[in-house]
Design a protein around this motif. Structure first.
Motif, PDB file in Angstrom:
ATOM      1  N   GLY A 131       0.805  -1.212   0.000  1.00  0.00           N
ATOM      2  CA  GLY A 131       0.000   0.000   0.000  1.00  0.00           C
ATOM      3  C   GLY A 131       0.834   1.256   0.000  1.00  0.00           C
ATOM      4  N   VAL A 132       2.037   1.187   0.592  1.00  0.00           N
ATOM      5  CA  VAL A 132       2.942   2.344   0.581  1.00  0.00           C
ATOM      6  C   VAL A 132       3.346   2.665  -0.850  1.00  0.00           C
ATOM      7  N   ASP A 133       3.709   1.641  -1.592  1.00  0.00           N
ATOM      8  CA  ASP A 133       4.098   1.824  -2.997  1.00  0.00           C
ATOM      9  C   ASP A 133       2.942   2.407  -3.804  1.00  0.00           C
ATOM     10  N   VAL A 134       1.756   1.838  -3.605  1.00  0.00           N
ATOM     11  CA  VAL A 134       0.582   2.328  -4.341  1.00  0.00           C
ATOM     12  C   VAL A 134       0.288   3.783  -3.991  1.00  0.00           C
ATOM     13  N   SER A 135       0.390   4.117  -2.706  1.00  0.00           N
ATOM     14  CA  SER A 135       0.117   5.491  -2.278  1.00  0.00           C
ATOM     15  C   SER A 135       1.098   6.471  -2.903  1.00  0.00           C
ATOM     16  N   VAL A 136       2.383   6.102  -2.925  1.00  0.00           N
ATOM     17  CA  VAL A 136       3.388   6.979  -3.510  1.00  0.00           C
ATOM     18  C   VAL A 136       3.149   7.141  -5.007  1.00  0.00           C
ATOM     19  N   ARG A 137       2.814   6.052  -5.674  1.00  0.00           N
ATOM     20  CA  ARG A 137       2.594   6.124  -7.124  1.00  0.00           C
ATOM     21  C   ARG A 137       1.360   6.953  -7.460  1.00  0.00           C
ATOM     22  N   VAL A 138       0.288   6.755  -6.712  1.00  0.00           N
ATOM     23  CA  VAL A 138      -0.927   7.546  -6.958  1.00  0.00           C
ATOM     24  C   VAL A 138      -0.679   9.018  -6.654  1.00  0.00           C
ATOM     25  N   GLY A 139      -0.014   9.278  -5.529  1.00  0.00           N
ATOM     26  CA  GLY A 139       0.310  10.658  -5.189  1.00  0.00           C
ATOM     27  C   GLY A 139       1.198  11.307  -6.235  1.00  0.00           C
ATOM     28  N   SER A 140       2.140  10.538  -6.795  1.00  0.00           N
ATOM     29  CA  SER A 140       3.022  11.079  -7.828  1.00  0.00           C
ATOM     30  C   SER A 140       2.244  11.435  -9.079  1.00  0.00           C
ATOM     31  N   VAL A 141       1.324  10.560  -9.464  1.00  0.00           N
ATOM     32  CA  VAL A 141       0.509  10.830 -10.654  1.00  0.00           C
ATOM     33  C   VAL A 141      -0.339  12.085 -10.450  1.00  0.00           C
ATOM     34  N   LEU A 142      -0.928  12.226  -9.270  1.00  0.00           N
ATOM     35  CA  LEU A 142      -1.730  13.420  -8.988  1.00  0.00           C
ATOM     36  C   LEU A 142      -0.870  14.676  -9.013  1.00  0.00           C
ATOM     37  N   ALA A 143       0.333  14.601  -8.434  1.00  0.00           N
ATOM     38  CA  ALA A 143       1.222  15.766  -8.398  1.00  0.00           C
ATOM     39  C   ALA A 143       1.653  16.170  -9.804  1.00  0.00           C
ATOM     40  N   VAL A 144       1.909  15.173 -10.647  1.00  0.00           N
ATOM     41  CA  VAL A 144       2.332  15.463 -12.020  1.00  0.00           C
ATOM     42  C   VAL A 144       1.171  15.994 -12.849  1.00  0.00           C
ATOM     43  N   SER A 145      -0.042  15.495 -12.587  1.00  0.00           N
ATOM     44  CA  SER A 145      -1.202  15.841 -13.412  1.00  0.00           C
ATOM     45  C   SER A 145      -1.829  17.183 -13.051  1.00  0.00           C
ATOM     46  N   ALA A 146      -1.669  17.617 -11.809  1.00  0.00           N
ATOM     47  CA  ALA A 146      -2.333  18.850 -11.362  1.00  0.00           C
ATOM     48  C   ALA A 146      -1.746  20.070 -12.065  1.00  0.00           C
ATOM     49  N   PRO A 147      -2.557  20.891 -12.722  1.00  0.00           N
ATOM     50  CA  PRO A 147      -2.050  22.133 -13.328  1.00  0.00           C
ATOM     51  C   PRO A 147      -1.447  23.036 -12.257  1.00  0.00           C
ATOM     52  N   VAL A 148      -0.277  23.567 -12.522  1.00  0.00           N
ATOM     53  CA  VAL A 148       0.436  24.324 -11.499  1.00  0.00           C
ATOM     54  C   VAL A 148      -0.342  25.580 -11.089  1.00  0.00           C
ATOM     55  N   PHE A 149      -1.035  26.208 -12.046  1.00  0.00           N
ATOM     56  CA  PHE A 149      -1.768  27.424 -11.701  1.00  0.00           C
ATOM     57  C   PHE A 149      -2.963  27.105 -10.808  1.00  0.00           C
ATOM     58  N   LEU A 150      -3.604  25.938 -11.051  1.00  0.00           N
ATOM     59  CA  LEU A 150      -4.740  25.549 -10.220  1.00  0.00           C
ATOM     60  C   LEU A 150      -4.277  25.222  -8.803  1.00  0.00           C
TER      61      LEU A 150
END
Length: 342
Positions: A131-150
């Motif tokens: 679950g740690v690996d999954v959490s880091v991977r999901v969090g990474s995808v969200l961080a990369v996908s989020a528009p910086v201005f938003l």
């Protein structure tokens, strides 16, 4: 071998810079609008426009303008801004340090967070703790996908406007200009404050840095975490890692003590790439947080068809990218001599 490697990399850097100079020149000329109108004003007469075009060299064929521009660059002349009427090099010298301060803080956060997160994800891949690996991977995808201005707007709305934990905008509390004036050494405010022991200014700058640096650090953190995880897992599959495990070292010890150094080459290369990306993204963050960097200068240059300023900003960002890549390449060579053979 090392000298030949360095000469080859320097030659490649020169070719890249020359290509960027040509492209930035052409892009600046392709921006819709008339630089002569920007220089003289919308109500200028036909004779005034003609004189402005002659003064700016716009009446010459494009190849002649390019060679003239290259000659000016060799002399260190980036031209004169059509908007500020100041040398572009001087304008960039005033705006760039604040942007580097913001991007440097964001990249420091990204490295301090991204590499440990990548190590954790690699350590707990699979098994009961997956679950740690999954959490880091999901969090990474969200961080990369989020528009910086938003992300910047959300952080500003929640933590500055609603909760009042951090300032809404600015680089530091302007009241300190009277109570704790800053002695300028490098033009990077937090560095100058640290050098001179101006702790009130240091605290104010760091307080103002938190939200814009967090917004800007999201994308690099996610990318670095993903790359660190992938590089470590690749190293963990090598024969040396299995031997180290057979000698009694735990999985985390193998990853940190033996695999991390070998995996650092692609991570370092990635840091250079995302630094340049963060520098461009900082333009949006600076506009939201009213940070006095290249963002507002670039926006004004584009809106006013300030071609020398546009070309100067483009060239500056490219030079930062090339210098960082060269520095990373040297660091990789020091960490892994095999790089010299590539």
């Amino acid at each position: 071998m090392l000298a030949r490697h360095l000469v080859r990399r320097l030659a490649q850097a020169v070719v890249v810079v020359l290509g960027v100079v040509v492209v930035s020149f052409l892009v600046a000329r392709a921006v819709p609008g008339d630089a002569a109108v920007s220089a003289t004003g919308a109500r200028a007469s036909a004779s005034e426009l003609a004189a402005a075009r002659e003064r700016l060299g716009l009446d010459q064929p494009l190849p002649v303008q390019l060679f003239r521009y290259l000659g000016d660059l060799v002399r260190g002349d980036l031209g004169t801004s059509l908007h500020t009427r100041q040398p572009v090099a001087s304008d960039l010298g005033s705006a760039l340090p604040a942007s580097l301060e913001l991007v440097g803080a964001a990249m420091l956060l990204a490295v301090l967070l991204g590499i440990p997160l990548g190590v954790l994800a690699a350590r707990f891949r699979g098994g009961r703790a997956g679950g740690v690996d999954v959490s880091v991977r999901v969090g990474s995808v969200l961080a990369v996908s989020a528009p910086v201005f938003l992300l910047a707007l959300v952080l500003q709305l929640v933590f500055a406007t609603r909760l009042g934990w951090f300032p809404t905008a600015g680089e530091y509390d302007r009241a300190l200009d009277s109570t704790s004036p800053l002695s300028v050494w490098t033009d990077i405010t937090v560095v100058d404050a640290l050098i001179t022991g101006n702790w009130a200014m240091v605290g104010s700058v760091l307080h103002h840095l938190v939200l814009p640096a967090l917004a800007l650090a999201a994308y690099p953190t996610g990318v670095i975490a993903q790359m660190t995880r992938a590089a470590l897992l690749e190293e963990a599959a090598q024969d040396h890692a299995r031997m180290e495990r057979a000698l009694g070292f735990g999985r985390l010890a193998v990853l940190v003590r033996f695999s991390l150094r070998a995996a650092s080459a692609p991570v370092l290369q990635l840091v250079a790439l995302v630094f340049a990306y963060a520098l461009v993204n900082s333009f949006l963050v600076e506009s939201i947080f009213n940070w006095p960097g290249l963002g507002s200068y670039t926006a004004t240059a584009i809106s006013s068809v300030d071609t020398p300023a546009i070309a100067g900003v483009t060239l500056t960002v490219a030079l930062v990218y090339v210098v960082l890549n060269l520095a990373v390449d040297l660091a990789q060579t020091a960490l892994d001599p095999r790089v010299r053979l590539t």
